[in-house]
Design a protein around this motif. Structure first.
Motif, PDB file in Angstrom:
ATOM      1  N   ALA A 172       9.911  81.277  23.760  1.00 46.04           N
ATOM      2  CA  ALA A 172       9.026  81.159  24.914  1.00 46.04           C
ATOM      3  C   ALA A 172       8.991  79.726  25.411  1.00 46.04           C
ATOM      4  O   ALA A 172       8.837  78.792  24.629  1.00 46.04           O
ATOM      5  CB  ALA A 172       7.621  81.612  24.540  1.00 46.04           C
ATOM      6  N   SER A 173       9.101  79.554  26.721  1.00 47.71           N
ATOM      7  CA  SER A 173       9.059  78.221  27.306  1.00 47.71           C
ATOM      8  C   SER A 173       8.411  78.278  28.677  1.00 47.71           C
ATOM      9  O   SER A 173       8.242  79.362  29.257  1.00 47.71           O
ATOM     10  CB  SER A 173      10.474  77.644  27.419  1.00 47.71           C
ATOM     11  N   GLY A 174       8.036  77.102  29.188  1.00 50.06           N
ATOM     12  CA  GLY A 174       7.522  77.016  30.538  1.00 50.06           C
ATOM     13  C   GLY A 174       6.051  77.322  30.706  1.00 50.06           C
ATOM     14  O   GLY A 174       5.575  77.517  31.826  1.00 50.06           O
ATOM     15  N   LEU A 215      10.924  83.974  28.752  1.00 51.91           N
ATOM     16  CA  LEU A 215      10.876  84.617  27.446  1.00 51.91           C
ATOM     17  C   LEU A 215      12.244  85.230  27.172  1.00 51.91           C
ATOM     18  O   LEU A 215      12.764  85.982  27.992  1.00 51.91           O
ATOM     19  CB  LEU A 215       9.801  85.701  27.428  1.00 51.91           C
ATOM     20  N   VAL A 216      12.794  84.913  26.022  1.00 50.76           N
ATOM     21  CA  VAL A 216      14.123  85.409  25.668  1.00 50.76           C
ATOM     22  C   VAL A 216      14.047  86.085  24.305  1.00 50.76           C
ATOM     23  O   VAL A 216      13.772  85.429  23.298  1.00 50.76           O
ATOM     24  CB  VAL A 216      15.159  84.273  25.644  1.00 50.76           C
ATOM     25  N   PHE A 233       9.622  94.558  24.625  1.00 47.73           N
ATOM     26  CA  PHE A 233       9.546  93.415  25.527  1.00 47.73           C
ATOM     27  C   PHE A 233       8.621  92.353  24.942  1.00 47.73           C
ATOM     28  O   PHE A 233       7.531  92.681  24.451  1.00 47.73           O
ATOM     29  CB  PHE A 233       9.002  93.830  26.888  1.00 47.73           C
ATOM     30  N   CYS A 234       9.047  91.111  25.042  1.00 46.05           N
ATOM     31  CA  CYS A 234       8.150  89.999  24.774  1.00 46.05           C
ATOM     32  C   CYS A 234       7.390  89.726  26.064  1.00 46.05           C
ATOM     33  O   CYS A 234       8.002  89.634  27.143  1.00 46.05           O
ATOM     34  CB  CYS A 234       8.954  88.786  24.347  1.00 46.05           C
ATOM     35  N   GLY A 235       6.081  89.621  25.967  1.00 48.57           N
ATOM     36  CA  GLY A 235       5.254  89.403  27.141  1.00 48.57           C
ATOM     37  C   GLY A 235       4.259  88.280  26.912  1.00 48.57           C
ATOM     38  O   GLY A 235       3.846  88.035  25.770  1.00 48.57           O
ATOM     39  N   ALA A 236       3.866  87.619  27.985  1.00 50.90           N
ATOM     40  CA  ALA A 236       2.919  86.519  27.870  1.00 50.90           C
ATOM     41  C   ALA A 236       2.048  86.434  29.112  1.00 50.90           C
ATOM     42  O   ALA A 236       2.504  86.713  30.228  1.00 50.90           O
ATOM     43  CB  ALA A 236       3.648  85.196  27.668  1.00 50.90           C
TER      44      ALA A 236
END
Length: 125
Positions: A24-26, A4-5, A95-98
């Motif tokens: 977001a990737s992966g 996440l960037v 923060f970006c969170g997933a």
């Protein structure tokens, strides 16, 4: 591995607007809960807004409801947080969170979340 960037953020006067972006990737799960969290030094990280990628359901904390909007661009793998009518109390590191699966909000635990590097938002009077 989820990556996440974040980008955006900065300083603004009260009443102003900012937009945060998260690339977001992966993802290994077909559906995920992705969102924005914030933290002030000495306090716990708190959920601000999240979106469930499986159904586009969105959830907001009471403190930002009506002022912030979370959205996504599926084709660009981007998630956004549009922040309007900003207040000094919105000052924090965002923060970006997933996490894989459905959104529970507020989340009972942040243990399994992946995080971006964090980005500062400062709102002055």
């Amino acid at each position: 591995q989820v990556q996440l960037v974040e980008s955006g953020g900065g300083s603004v006067q009260a009443g102003g607007s900012l937009r945060l972006s998260c690339y977001a990737s992966g993802f290994t799960s077909r559906t995920n809960c992705v969102g924005w969290f914030r933290q002030v030094l000495g306090k716990e990280r708190e959920g601000v807004a999240v979106i469930y990628t499986g159904g586009e359901n969105t959830y907001y904390s009471d403190s930002v409801k009506g002022r912030f909007t979370i959205s996504r661009d599926y084709w660009k793998s981007m998630f956004y947080l549009q922040m309007n009518s900003l207040k000094p109390e919105d000052t924090a590191t965002y923060f970006c969170g997933a996490v894989a699966g459905y959104c529970f909000f507020p989340p009972p635990s942040l243990e399994n979340y992946s995080w971006g590097q964090g980005i500062q938002v400062t709102v002055s009077n």
